[in-house]
Design an enzyme around this catalytic site. Sequence first.
Site, PDB file in Angstrom:
ATOM      1  CG  HIS A 147      -0.233  -0.173   2.514  1.00  0.00           C
ATOM      2  ND1 HIS A 147       0.132  -1.417   2.992  1.00  0.00           N
ATOM      3  CD2 HIS A 147       0.202   0.721   3.431  1.00  0.00           C
ATOM      4  CE1 HIS A 147       0.755  -1.277   4.149  1.00  0.00           C
ATOM      5  NE2 HIS A 147       0.820   0.004   4.442  1.00  0.00           N
ATOM      6  CG  HIS A 149       1.331   5.220   4.284  1.00  0.00           C
ATOM      7  ND1 HIS A 149       0.565   5.122   5.420  1.00  0.00           N
ATOM      8  CD2 HIS A 149       2.045   4.066   4.218  1.00  0.00           C
ATOM      9  CE1 HIS A 149       0.816   3.968   6.030  1.00  0.00           C
ATOM     10  NE2 HIS A 149       1.717   3.304   5.313  1.00  0.00           N
TER      11      HIS A 149
HETATM   12  P1  5GP Z   1       2.043   0.232   7.297  1.00  0.00           P
HETATM   13  O1  5GP Z   1       2.442   0.440   8.743  1.00  0.00           O
HETATM   14  O2  5GP Z   1       1.909  -1.242   6.976  1.00  0.00           O
HETATM   15  O3  5GP Z   1       2.885   0.961   6.305  1.00  0.00           O
HETATM   16  O4  5GP Z   1       0.622   0.892   7.158  1.00  0.00           O
HETATM   17  C1  5GP Z   1      -0.550   0.246   7.496  1.00  0.00           C
HETATM   18  C2  5GP Z   1      -1.572   1.312   7.720  1.00  0.00           C
HETATM   19  O5  5GP Z   1      -2.847   0.708   7.715  1.00  0.00           O
HETATM   20  C3  5GP Z   1      -1.419   2.031   9.068  1.00  0.00           C
HETATM   21  O6  5GP Z   1      -1.175   3.406   8.859  1.00  0.00           O
HETATM   22  C4  5GP Z   1      -2.732   1.764   9.776  1.00  0.00           C
HETATM   23  O7  5GP Z   1      -3.178   2.879  10.487  1.00  0.00           O
HETATM   24  C5  5GP Z   1      -3.653   1.366   8.647  1.00  0.00           C
HETATM   25  N1  5GP Z   1      -4.680   0.403   9.025  1.00  0.00           N
HETATM   26  C6  5GP Z   1      -4.520  -0.750   9.725  1.00  0.00           C
HETATM   27  N2  5GP Z   1      -5.689  -1.391   9.841  1.00  0.00           N
HETATM   28  C7  5GP Z   1      -6.607  -0.629   9.200  1.00  0.00           C
HETATM   29  C8  5GP Z   1      -8.002  -0.788   8.978  1.00  0.00           C
HETATM   30  O8  5GP Z   1      -8.641  -1.748   9.382  1.00  0.00           O
HETATM   31  N3  5GP Z   1      -8.619   0.201   8.261  1.00  0.00           N
HETATM   32  C9  5GP Z   1      -7.946   1.295   7.796  1.00  0.00           C
HETATM   33  N4  5GP Z   1      -8.639   2.197   7.113  1.00  0.00           N
HETATM   34  N5  5GP Z   1      -6.616   1.461   7.983  1.00  0.00           N
HETATM   35  C10 5GP Z   1      -5.974   0.512   8.681  1.00  0.00           C
END
Ligand code: 5GP
Length: 184
Positions: A147, A149
Amino acid sequence: MWNYFNSACNLKFHYVYSMLPSLTARGDCSSLRGRFFPARASLPETVMKNDCIFCKILAGELPSVQVYADDAVVAFLDIAPVVHGHTLIIPRGHYPTLFEVPPELAAPLLAATQRVGAALMRALQAEGVNVMQNNFSVAGQTVFHAHWHVIPRFPGDGISLWRQGAYASNDEMRDFAGRIAAQT
Ligand code: 5GP
Ligand code: ZN
């Protein structure tokens, strides 16, 4: 590193997610990973598609607050925003990290990132955006469905970028470049 790792990543769902027993199971894209990491046969931190929060969001099994969708990608608000409007863009297929995402998805992902980034600037009067993409736990990845951001930025929003350092010498810098170039 961003101060957001110290704040958002401590929230409850991150812990819940990181405790999933399947966290070390291989995803369904492990053959693609071999293109990039032939010497490391068993990289951890992939999650089976059936346990993936973002796949559940794509399937409508978990709620999300969507801002954009097309045939290839979906964009929705991050549940724990660094800044209000912080948006996640995900491919519709399950690819655990950047390294499994097929190159043909690069164009739709870039187009969606431009579209969402511009929308954040227009809608929220943001003066800039950061686009960030984490791979593997050590880099802050907590959801193992690749994903992007897209984070709107405002003057004085207090988000700090990572601390920067220096090479000891030009030779050391060239040594690093040589080792990396040999693996590209
Ligand atoms: P990462 O830390 O893997 O780069 O980002 C994962 C992101 O997914 C985090 O910023 C977290 O807040 C978001 N996230 C985790 N679970 C959920 C969810 O169930 N719904 C949404 N909308 N965001 C989520
Ligand atoms: Zn997934």
